[in-house]
Design a protein around this motif. Structure first.
Motif, short mmCIF file in Angstrom:
data_model
loop_
_atom_site.label_atom_id
_atom_site.label_comp_id
_atom_site.label_asym_id
_atom_site.label_seq_id
_atom_site.Cartn_x
_atom_site.Cartn_y
_atom_site.Cartn_z
N LEU A 65 -29.79 -19.15 -51.37
CA LEU A 65 -28.85 -20.03 -50.68
C LEU A 65 -27.80 -19.25 -49.90
O LEU A 65 -26.93 -19.85 -49.30
CB LEU A 65 -28.15 -20.92 -51.71
CG LEU A 65 -29.08 -21.74 -52.60
CD1 LEU A 65 -28.28 -22.44 -53.68
CD2 LEU A 65 -29.88 -22.72 -51.78
N SER A 66 -27.88 -17.94 -49.91
CA SER A 66 -26.88 -17.09 -49.26
C SER A 66 -27.45 -16.47 -48.01
O SER A 66 -28.65 -16.25 -47.91
CB SER A 66 -26.44 -15.97 -50.21
OG SER A 66 -25.88 -16.51 -51.37
N GLU A 77 -18.77 -20.72 -52.76
CA GLU A 77 -17.74 -20.97 -51.76
C GLU A 77 -18.26 -21.86 -50.65
O GLU A 77 -17.48 -22.52 -49.97
CB GLU A 77 -17.22 -19.66 -51.18
CG GLU A 77 -16.37 -18.88 -52.15
CD GLU A 77 -15.90 -17.55 -51.59
OE1 GLU A 77 -16.19 -17.25 -50.41
OE2 GLU A 77 -15.22 -16.83 -52.32
N THR A 78 -19.54 -21.89 -50.44
CA THR A 78 -20.14 -22.72 -49.41
C THR A 78 -19.81 -24.19 -49.66
O THR A 78 -19.64 -24.97 -48.74
CB THR A 78 -21.68 -22.53 -49.39
OG1 THR A 78 -21.94 -21.15 -49.23
CG2 THR A 78 -22.33 -23.32 -48.29
N ILE A 79 -19.69 -24.55 -50.93
CA ILE A 79 -19.42 -25.93 -51.29
C ILE A 79 -18.09 -26.41 -50.72
O ILE A 79 -17.94 -27.55 -50.34
CB ILE A 79 -19.43 -26.09 -52.83
CG1 ILE A 79 -20.80 -25.74 -53.35
CG2 ILE A 79 -19.03 -27.48 -53.24
CD1 ILE A 79 -20.87 -25.58 -54.83
N SER A 80 -17.13 -25.52 -50.61
CA SER A 80 -15.80 -25.93 -50.18
C SER A 80 -15.75 -26.36 -48.72
O SER A 80 -14.73 -26.85 -48.26
CB SER A 80 -14.80 -24.79 -50.43
OG SER A 80 -15.14 -23.70 -49.60
N GLY A 81 -16.85 -26.16 -47.99
CA GLY A 81 -16.90 -26.65 -46.63
C GLY A 81 -16.35 -25.71 -45.59
O GLY A 81 -16.04 -26.12 -44.48
N GLY A 84 -17.12 -21.76 -41.17
CA GLY A 84 -17.09 -20.49 -40.46
C GLY A 84 -17.63 -19.33 -41.27
O GLY A 84 -18.00 -18.31 -40.73
N SER A 85 -17.74 -19.49 -42.59
CA SER A 85 -18.16 -18.37 -43.43
C SER A 85 -19.67 -18.21 -43.48
O SER A 85 -20.17 -17.17 -43.82
CB SER A 85 -17.60 -18.54 -44.85
OG SER A 85 -18.18 -19.67 -45.46
N TYR A 86 -20.41 -19.26 -43.15
CA TYR A 86 -21.87 -19.17 -43.26
C TYR A 86 -22.50 -20.18 -42.32
O TYR A 86 -22.14 -21.33 -42.32
CB TYR A 86 -22.28 -19.43 -44.71
CG TYR A 86 -23.78 -19.51 -44.88
CD1 TYR A 86 -24.36 -20.62 -45.49
CD2 TYR A 86 -24.61 -18.49 -44.45
CE1 TYR A 86 -25.71 -20.70 -45.67
CE2 TYR A 86 -25.96 -18.56 -44.62
CZ TYR A 86 -26.51 -19.67 -45.24
OH TYR A 86 -27.86 -19.75 -45.41
N PHE A 95 -26.99 -28.39 -44.78
CA PHE A 95 -26.74 -29.55 -45.61
C PHE A 95 -27.47 -29.44 -46.95
O PHE A 95 -26.89 -29.68 -48.01
CB PHE A 95 -27.16 -30.84 -44.88
CG PHE A 95 -26.99 -32.07 -45.71
CD1 PHE A 95 -25.72 -32.58 -45.94
CD2 PHE A 95 -28.08 -32.71 -46.28
CE1 PHE A 95 -25.55 -33.72 -46.72
CE2 PHE A 95 -27.91 -33.83 -47.06
CZ PHE A 95 -26.64 -34.35 -47.28
N GLU A 96 -28.74 -29.07 -46.89
CA GLU A 96 -29.53 -28.94 -48.11
C GLU A 96 -28.94 -27.90 -49.06
O GLU A 96 -28.82 -28.12 -50.26
CB GLU A 96 -30.97 -28.56 -47.77
CG GLU A 96 -31.88 -28.46 -48.97
CD GLU A 96 -33.30 -28.08 -48.61
OE1 GLU A 96 -34.04 -27.67 -49.52
OE2 GLU A 96 -33.69 -28.19 -47.43
N GLN A 97 -28.54 -26.76 -48.52
CA GLN A 97 -27.97 -25.72 -49.36
C GLN A 97 -26.64 -26.15 -49.97
O GLN A 97 -26.38 -25.89 -51.14
CB GLN A 97 -27.80 -24.43 -48.56
CG GLN A 97 -29.14 -23.79 -48.26
CD GLN A 97 -29.01 -22.52 -47.46
OE1 GLN A 97 -27.92 -22.13 -47.07
NE2 GLN A 97 -30.13 -21.87 -47.20
N SER A 98 -25.82 -26.83 -49.20
CA SER A 98 -24.54 -27.28 -49.76
C SER A 98 -24.77 -28.31 -50.85
O SER A 98 -24.04 -28.34 -51.84
CB SER A 98 -23.62 -27.82 -48.66
OG SER A 98 -24.14 -29.02 -48.12
N GLN A 99 -25.80 -29.14 -50.70
CA GLN A 99 -26.12 -30.12 -51.73
C GLN A 99 -26.60 -29.44 -53.02
O GLN A 99 -26.18 -29.82 -54.11
CB GLN A 99 -27.20 -31.09 -51.22
CG GLN A 99 -26.74 -31.98 -50.09
CD GLN A 99 -25.60 -32.88 -50.52
OE1 GLN A 99 -25.69 -33.56 -51.55
NE2 GLN A 99 -24.51 -32.88 -49.77
N ILE A 100 -27.46 -28.46 -52.88
CA ILE A 100 -27.96 -27.74 -54.06
C ILE A 100 -26.83 -27.02 -54.77
O ILE A 100 -26.71 -27.08 -56.00
CB ILE A 100 -29.08 -26.76 -53.66
CG1 ILE A 100 -30.33 -27.54 -53.23
CG2 ILE A 100 -29.42 -25.83 -54.83
CD1 ILE A 100 -31.42 -26.69 -52.61
#
Length: 165
Positions: A65-66, A77-81, A84-86, A95-100
């Motif tokens: 997922l990275s 940290e991706t979850i926090s939205g 710009g970081s990824y 979207f799929e990665q943030s959901q997982i």
């Protein structure tokens, strides 16, 4: 008997085993020490392989997922939205990665407190069993039990949601 291929890991394991021998069995007769050391060393090697197996499972899941080019990226940290970081290849992928990741974080939060604490200390903070036991104020056996139960609970919850490696 197990063999550890990485020289640095092998030296760490021997050092940990020697420390355990000195701390717990220093008052035993010298004739008993070689056999005690052998048993402690075997158990320390088994702990190393168990820890490596579980860490590998979670590292594989989260590394998928990275981004490939950012070693310091924390997938949670991706979850926090912070967009710009990824930036994955497609909006659907992002979207799929943030959901997982959200599901994984939620499932970790749903673990009983002691299991969650043991899991995060062992596999997120990379502490060994003795360090985790010291921080948690419990026995090494309790740490192993909490970690095992946390791993099984997380694996079951993620599998039920269709997340597999």
């Amino acid at each position: 008997m197990f063999a550890v291929q990485n020289e640095e890991s092998a030296l760490d394991i021997v050092q940990d085993a020697m420390m355990k021998l000195a701390e717990k069995y220093g008052d035993h007769p010298p004739a008993e020490l070689p056999l005690l050391f052998q048993r402690i060393l075997q158990n320390t090697i088994r702990d190393y392989y168990r820890r490596s197996k579980v860490r590998s499972l979670w590292t594989t899941l989260l590394s998928a997922l990275s981004p490939n080019d950012d070693e310091d990226h924390d997938p949670l940290e991706t979850i926090s939205g912070e967009s710009g970081s990824y930036s994955p290849q497609t909006p659907d992928g992002q979207f799929e990665q943030s959901q997982i990741l959200a599901i994984i974080e939620k499932e970790i939060k749903l673990l009983p407190p002691r299991q969650r604490e043991a899991f995060l200390l062992r596999y997120w903070e990379d502490m060994d069993v003795a360090e985790t036991a010291s921080v948690m104020g419990c026995s090494e056996g309790s740490v192993k039990t909490h970690c095992s139960r946390a791993n099984h609970a997380l694996a079951t919850a993620l599998k039920a949601k269709g997340i597999t490696l």
